[in-house]
Enzyme design. Structure first.
Site, PDB file in Angstrom:
ATOM      1  CB  VAL A  11      -0.970   0.000   1.211  1.00 29.99           C
ATOM      2  CG1 VAL A  11      -1.612   1.364   1.410  1.00 29.99           C
ATOM      3  CG2 VAL A  11      -2.059  -1.048   0.996  1.00 29.99           C
ATOM      4  CD  GLU A 149      -5.956   2.910  -1.202  1.00 26.39           C
ATOM      5  OE1 GLU A 149      -5.755   4.101  -0.920  1.00 26.39           O
ATOM      6  OE2 GLU A 149      -6.559   2.552  -2.237  1.00 26.39           O
ATOM      7  CG  PHE A 150     -11.744   1.301  -0.476  1.00 25.08           C
ATOM      8  CD1 PHE A 150     -12.443   0.429   0.356  1.00 25.08           C
ATOM      9  CD2 PHE A 150     -11.762   2.647  -0.168  1.00 25.08           C
ATOM     10  CE1 PHE A 150     -13.161   0.899   1.455  1.00 25.08           C
ATOM     11  CE2 PHE A 150     -12.471   3.133   0.934  1.00 25.08           C
ATOM     12  CZ  PHE A 150     -13.172   2.250   1.738  1.00 25.08           C
ATOM     13  CE  LYS A 205      -9.623  -2.112   3.384  1.00 26.06           C
ATOM     14  NZ  LYS A 205      -9.541  -2.281   1.941  1.00 26.06           N
ATOM     15  CG  PHE A 250     -15.799  -9.616  -5.422  1.00 23.39           C
ATOM     16  CD1 PHE A 250     -14.758 -10.095  -4.639  1.00 23.39           C
ATOM     17  CD2 PHE A 250     -15.605  -8.442  -6.128  1.00 23.39           C
ATOM     18  CE1 PHE A 250     -13.557  -9.410  -4.550  1.00 23.39           C
ATOM     19  CE2 PHE A 250     -14.405  -7.749  -6.059  1.00 23.39           C
ATOM     20  CZ  PHE A 250     -13.386  -8.230  -5.264  1.00 23.39           C
ATOM     21  N   GLY A 258      -7.933 -15.515  -0.354  1.00 20.80           N
ATOM     22  CA  GLY A 258      -6.728 -15.452   0.490  1.00 20.80           C
ATOM     23  C   GLY A 258      -6.255 -14.018   0.515  1.00 20.80           C
ATOM     24  CB  CYS A 261      -7.187  -7.322   2.518  1.00 21.85           C
ATOM     25  SG  CYS A 261      -5.875  -6.126   2.301  1.00 21.85           S
ATOM     26  CE  LYS A 322      -5.507  -9.306  -6.040  1.00 23.93           C
ATOM     27  NZ  LYS A 322      -6.511  -8.269  -5.958  1.00 23.93           N
TER      28      LYS A 322
HETATM   29  P1  NAD Z   1       3.092  -4.685   3.975  1.00 21.83           P
HETATM   30  O1  NAD Z   1       3.420  -5.704   4.976  1.00 21.83           O
HETATM   31  O2  NAD Z   1       3.337  -4.960   2.524  1.00 21.83           O
HETATM   32  O3  NAD Z   1       3.851  -3.315   4.315  1.00 21.83           O
HETATM   33  C1  NAD Z   1       3.943  -2.781   5.596  1.00 21.83           C
HETATM   34  C2  NAD Z   1       5.313  -2.123   5.719  1.00 21.83           C
HETATM   35  O4  NAD Z   1       5.382  -1.396   6.952  1.00 21.83           O
HETATM   36  C3  NAD Z   1       6.463  -3.142   5.775  1.00 21.83           C
HETATM   37  O5  NAD Z   1       7.380  -2.856   4.746  1.00 21.83           O
HETATM   38  C4  NAD Z   1       7.085  -2.929   7.173  1.00 21.83           C
HETATM   39  O6  NAD Z   1       8.485  -3.118   7.174  1.00 21.83           O
HETATM   40  C5  NAD Z   1       6.715  -1.485   7.433  1.00 21.83           C
HETATM   41  N1  NAD Z   1       6.766  -1.076   8.858  1.00 21.83           N
HETATM   42  C6  NAD Z   1       6.349  -1.748   9.943  1.00 21.83           C
HETATM   43  N2  NAD Z   1       6.552  -1.033  11.057  1.00 21.83           N
HETATM   44  C7  NAD Z   1       7.104   0.148  10.665  1.00 21.83           C
HETATM   45  C8  NAD Z   1       7.535   1.320  11.354  1.00 21.83           C
HETATM   46  N3  NAD Z   1       7.427   1.443  12.672  1.00 21.83           N
HETATM   47  N4  NAD Z   1       8.048   2.332  10.624  1.00 21.83           N
HETATM   48  C9  NAD Z   1       8.172   2.231   9.280  1.00 21.83           C
HETATM   49  N5  NAD Z   1       7.774   1.146   8.568  1.00 21.83           N
HETATM   50  C10 NAD Z   1       7.250   0.114   9.254  1.00 21.83           C
HETATM   51  O7  NAD Z   1       1.550  -4.325   4.212  1.00 21.83           O
HETATM   52  P2  NAD Z   1       0.490  -3.766   3.135  1.00 21.83           P
HETATM   53  O8  NAD Z   1      -0.089  -4.890   2.354  1.00 21.83           O
HETATM   54  O9  NAD Z   1       1.094  -2.598   2.427  1.00 21.83           O
HETATM   55  O10 NAD Z   1      -0.668  -3.270   4.121  1.00 21.83           O
HETATM   56  C11 NAD Z   1      -0.520  -2.114   4.909  1.00 21.83           C
HETATM   57  C12 NAD Z   1      -1.884  -1.755   5.492  1.00 21.83           C
HETATM   58  O11 NAD Z   1      -2.807  -1.431   4.433  1.00 21.83           O
HETATM   59  C13 NAD Z   1      -2.554  -2.902   6.274  1.00 21.83           C
HETATM   60  O12 NAD Z   1      -3.272  -2.361   7.344  1.00 21.83           O
HETATM   61  C14 NAD Z   1      -3.518  -3.506   5.257  1.00 21.83           C
HETATM   62  O13 NAD Z   1      -4.601  -4.134   5.854  1.00 21.83           O
HETATM   63  C15 NAD Z   1      -3.950  -2.269   4.498  1.00 21.83           C
HETATM   64  N6  NAD Z   1      -4.409  -2.532   3.131  1.00 21.83           N
HETATM   65  C16 NAD Z   1      -3.731  -3.407   2.346  1.00 21.83           C
HETATM   66  C17 NAD Z   1      -4.154  -3.629   1.034  1.00 21.83           C
HETATM   67  C18 NAD Z   1      -3.430  -4.615   0.153  1.00 21.83           C
HETATM   68  O14 NAD Z   1      -3.975  -4.961  -0.901  1.00 21.83           O
HETATM   69  N7  NAD Z   1      -2.235  -5.067   0.499  1.00 21.83           N
HETATM   70  C19 NAD Z   1      -5.272  -2.939   0.533  1.00 21.83           C
HETATM   71  C20 NAD Z   1      -5.910  -2.020   1.367  1.00 21.83           C
HETATM   72  C21 NAD Z   1      -5.484  -1.827   2.669  1.00 21.83           C
END
Ligand code: NAD
Length: 433
Positions: A11, A149-150, A205, A250, A258, A261, A322
């Site tokens: 994200v 974020e969506f 969300k 969907f 999986g 999220c 996916k």
């Molecule tokens: P991710 O694990 O890919 O990335 C998270 C990052 O945060 C990692 O690189 C980690 O090292 C870093 N981090 C952790 N603690 C930290 C700190 N104290 N300071 C700086 N960096 C730090 O996770 P993601 O998939 O990007 O998801 C992030 C958030 O967004 C989650 O809450 C998730 O639910 C939400 N989200 C994800 C998606 C998706 O499709 N992946 C979509 C919408 C919302």
């Protein structure tokens, strides 16, 4: 605007890069030194279509910087996005330790007023908690905005830059104006920026993900019923999807959802409801159906080959949760692999993008092929788990000499059963005749 994006994962990287592309100066920071070193060297640590060239352009034009220096990013930016992970804790609730650690850093290092934006998916009440953690460390003014974020992995840039809506939970006019200005380039087509209270934004969300997961589990349950009554879920899907009240998105039956999220957000919503004294009914059932669904392909393999798979070898197409991503978090393929191996089978897999990550997670538990055809060599059956588009046009004449057996397990219903059977194969789909 000068913006810090804390957490440069799936994200954070997309959000930071897209905001850089609309002319902002972005400090993308992360505590993962290896990840930042790769980004600084021009390497993109995740697979997301279009992201690499967008990062390259914005780095070259000086608008996008990668660093591990969280303190400097906080000091320089006027807007700070929190985009760190919120993984499931032991009881399924969202683990907020990374979000709250960032809140502490913001309170410690800020030297001027800030707009802090919660981009991570967080349970209702987190906005208040973050506010309290920052306020405990500073007397300087700040706002905390909830901005869930969506985006979908695999189409993240398109989703972020052409959103159906932007949801903002905030309590001051100043914060709303900042968010309106930031998002205005993406809302020129008239899509709305929906302003609401932070609790409603946080809840939106979880409600969105629970609804989408519900549609998938509902359809998987329909597929299971189709199997026992002798109906075909593909016909049923068309029959109901054409109803304007239902629609097609969907509605595909398969081996279950999986990713990072749906599973965790569905569980976290159940926990949040329980913590507030309400026992939900539909949402836990969504999760239950999904867990069963992930085991369905192996059950079908057992039905065909028996429960002892010693000496059997399977080709597996698709590992990522996916298509168009390398994300393996909670991927159904891991359940399939585990089930086959536990019964004594061996597996050779191919995935266009997720093999490196799979290797990191399960190492040599399976072997990895260079391409889809190589994976089929000597296999008793071919199992499809992830519907990458390159798997759709199945050339059975090419596969026949490679496969030892004549059995296909189609975990995403992408192949035509009649065509496959006409060429001498046995076919097992999900809820199809
Ligand atoms: P991710 O694990 O890919 O990335 C998270 C990052 O945060 C990692 O690189 C980690 O090292 C870093 N981090 C952790 N603690 C930290 C700190 N104290 N300071 C700086 N960096 C730090 O996770 P993601 O998939 O990007 O998801 C992030 C958030 O967004 C989650 O809450 C998730 O639910 C939400 N989200 C994800 C998606 C998706 O499709 N992946 C979509 C919408 C919302």
């Amino acid at each position: 605007m000068k913006i810090a994006v804390i957490g440069s994962g799936y994200v954070g990287l997309v959000v930071g890069t897209c905001f850089a592309d609309t002319g902002n100066k972005i400090y993308c920071v992360d505590v993962d030194e290896k990840k930042i070193a790769r980004l600084q060297a021009g390497e993109v640590p995740i697979y997301e279509p279009g992201l690499e060239e967008l990062i390259k352009r914005n780095v070259e034009e000086g608008r996008l910087l990668f660093s591990t220096d969280v303190a400097t990013a906080i000091k320089k930016a006027s807007v700070i996005f929190i985009a760190v992970g919120t993984p499931p804790g032991e009881d399924g609730s969202a683990d907020l330790r990374y979000v709250l650690a960032v809140a502490d850093s913001i309170g410690t290092h800020m030297e001027s007023p800030k707009t802090v934006v919660l981009k991570s998916t967080v349970p209702v009440g987190t906005n208040k908690k973050v506010r309290a953690r920052i306020a405990a460390k500073t007397k300087i003014d700040f706002d905390v905005v909830s901005n869930p974020e969506f985006l979908k992995e695999g189409a993240a840039i398109e989703d972020f830059t052409k959103p159906d809506r932007v949801v903002i939970g905030c309590e001051t006019e100043a914060a709303r104006k900042v968010m309106e200005e930031l998002y205005s380039p993406y809302l020129r087509t008239g899509k709305p920026l929906l302003c609401m209270d932070p609790a409603s934004a946080e809840m939106t969300k979880y409600a969105a993900n629970a609804m989408l997961a519900t549609r998938i589990s509902f359809m998987n349950e329909m597929a299971r019923i189709c199997e026992v009554v002798g109906a075909d879920v593909n016909h049923v899907r068309k029959g109901i999807g054409t109803d304007a009240r239902i629609g097609f998105p969907f509605l595909f039956a398969g081996v279950g959802y999986g990713g990072s999220c749906f599973p965790k957000d569905v569980r976290a919503l159940v926990q949040t409801a329980k913590e507030h004294g309400y026992q939900p009914h539909i949402v836990p059932a969504v999760e239950e159906v999904n867990e069963e669904q992930k085991h369905l392909l192996v059950q079908k393999v057992f039905k065909h080959f028996g429960k002892d798979l010693k000496g059997k070898h399977f080709a597996l197409w698709g590992l990522a949760f996916k298509p168009k991503t390398d994300d393996m978090r909670e991927a159904p393929s891991l359940v399939v692999v585990e089930g086959l191996r536990a019964a004594g089978a061996t597996v050779t897999a191919f995935d266009p993008e997720a093999m490196k990550e799979t290797k990191r997670m399960i190492g040599d538990a399976i072997t990895y092929a260079d391409n889809a055809l190589d994976a089929c060599k000597g296999a008793d059956a071919l199992i499809l788990v992830t519907e990458w588009s390159e798997f759709r046009h199945l050339d059975l004449e090419e596969i026949k000499p490679l496969l030892k057996g004549r059995v296909l397990f189609d975990g995403r219903n992408i192949w035509d059963p009649a065509r496959v059977r006409a060429q001498g194969f046995e076919y097992y789909g999900i809820g199809v005749r």
